[in-house]
Design a protein around this motif. Structure first.
Motif: not given
Length: 487
Positions: A201-205
């Protein structure tokens, strides 16, 4: 994460990968990039191309009428320039589910980057100035080539086009659904951003680290000084075939070019522009210049080049790919999922170093043999990936697999825990028994892991990296090398 290396690059960097607390360092060359024109396909798309019913628009316009296609897709015939597509047919075996009670303990993946612009030294950049100069000095193209009178190169260089991140994102989503439980969320993975966005998802960091440091050293690729012997051989032999399959088309197109001397090279550049323009802006006028048979010829050109460059026909194919095989063998006992990102040559060379001789057949420059296995668009399109699963089963699994839903009959009674290895290239099974006689014939194409590991000990010796890359051996002609090494 591995960055595609090009020898026109002027920046070198060092990449450190940390997976589950263990670090591995690599050195790579960073290519110069530039952005191209922004697509406006809703306005510029000349479709529909005669469909009887409405067809919803897709990111790319691939329904152009091609002579001889009969519903077949030429974008499956563009070699390593093909946009990603799941293979309709596999490599000789069917796909089977895991028997009840068996588990995937590891997955190793080598993923190619997604669709991109061409490198700066390749067409269209190297070809466009000649066309621009011709029209500026009075050349008038006619007929099917009349669009060249107003054509200019609007593409960028060596960076992903919008389709590229989409392909990697979708690969990440697919691999998440297939292997998400193998991820140990107590540590961070390192991988490519777009794949990670699909996987996590876009919170992969919050789940991954990317660590890049500058290093003045040269890449391992260019460190193998004799690697380019195979590349020169690849160009030479592929060009022989190019002059055969494009001879008639070139003669026809030359009649439309006025005082411009249209050559086979021009025809080939036009074919490459079909794929690069389509993945960049959605549609290309160059595609319809060629018949389906000529697109098959283009695909075979790419087959010859890839096989002679880093495959079994190359004297350094095994040496190029052996590092990835060594990494696989070294981490074979790590639990979980291992992700690496590279380019098309990495995948072909790894297959060569593993010794997957199913893809070792000789490709004559006079034309493709029937049913040949080394089909570049099927093996290494944009966003291609090689997945390797390690499977732990409570008992031996019968070589003759059941297609029933329960799979209770797949186990051999009286046997103990058994581990298997399973190769999946572009979502289709590679049958390991075809390449390794030590692996028993199996309907599912798997091989018992200890057997496969023993075979790979021999592959390490066959690569003979030092001799292949730096040895005093004599370069011989096309076809002299059949095992990816200079013997």
């Amino acid at each position: 994460m591995v960055i595609d290396a090009r020898n026109q690059s002027d920046t070198i960097f060092h990449l450190v990968i940390s997976i589950g607390g263990m670090a591995q360092s690599y050195v790579y060359v960073l290519s110069p990039t530039s952005a191209g024109a922004v697509p406006f396909l809703a306005q510029t798309n000349p479709a529909p191309f005669g469909q009887a019913t409405y067809v919803a628009n897709a990111p790319l316009e691939t329904s152009e009428p091609i002579v001889g296609a009969h519903g077949r897709n030429i974008f499956h015939l563009m070699g390593n320039q093909s946009p990603y597509f799941p293979a309709e047919n596999g490599f000789g075996v069917d796909e089977y589910a895991l028997p009840e009670g068996a588990n995937i303990s590891q997955m190793h993946m080598l993923q190619r980057h997604g669709s991109r612009y061409a490198p700066g030294a390749a067409p269209p950049a190297a070809w466009a100035p000649g066309i621009a100069n011709a029209t500026a000095t009075g050349t008038v193209f006619v007929g099917d080539l009349s669009f060249l009178n107003d054509w200019s190169n609007i593409l960028g260089e060596d960076m992903l086009v919008p389709l590229g991140p989409k392909e990697l994102f979708e690969s990440g989503v697919l691999n998440y659904y297939n292997y998400g439980q193998l991820y140990d969320n107590s540590s961070k993975l390192v991988s490519a951003k777009n794949f990670l966005a699909g996987f996590f998802g876009l919170d992969w960091a919050e789940h991954a680290n990317l660590i890049i440091t500058i290093d003045p050293a040269v890449t391992g690729l260019f460190d193998c000084t004799r690697y380019f012997d195979g590349i020169f051989l690849a160009f030479e032999q592929a060009d022989i075939w190019k002059n055969i399959y494009l001879k008639e088309r070139t003669a026809k197109l030359r009649k439309l070019t006025g005082n411009y001397n249209w050559t086979v090279a021009d025809s080939y550049y036009a074919q490459t522009l079909c794929s690069y323009e389509t993945v960049a802006v959605g549609y290309s006028d160059f595609c319809q210049l060629f018949t389906y048979e000529e697109w098959e010829g283009f695909n075979y050109y790419m087959d010859i080049f890839a096989n002679a460059g880093v495959g079994f026909v190359s004297p350094t194919g095994r040496a190029y790919g052996i590092a990835w095989v060594q990494e696989f063998l070294a981490r074979n006992f790590w639990p979980g999922v291992c992700l690496e990102f590279g380019n098309d040559a990495d995948i072909v060379a790894a297959m060569t170093a593993f010794g997957l001789r199913q893809f070792a057949e000789f490709l004559p420059v006079t034309g493709p043999p029937a049913h040949h296995q080394f089909v570049s668009s099927k093996i290494i399109p944009f966003a291609a990936r090689l997945n390797i699963e390690i499977i732990k089963a409570p008992h031996k699994i019968s070589a003759r697999r059941s297609k029933t839903s329960a799979h209770h009959d797949d186990y051999i009674c009286g046997t103990g825990e058994t581990h298997y290895v399973y190769f999946i290239l572009k979502q289709r099974t590679i049958p390991l028994h075809v390449s390794f006689e030590e692996c028993e014939y199996r309907d599912d194409g798997w091989c018992e892991l200890p057997t496969f590991m023993n075979v790979q000990m021999e592959s390490l010796a066959k690569a003979d990296y030092q001799y292949a890359c730096f040895g005093n051996w004599t370069m011989m002609g096309y076809g002299a090398y059949t095992d990816g090494r200079p013997v």
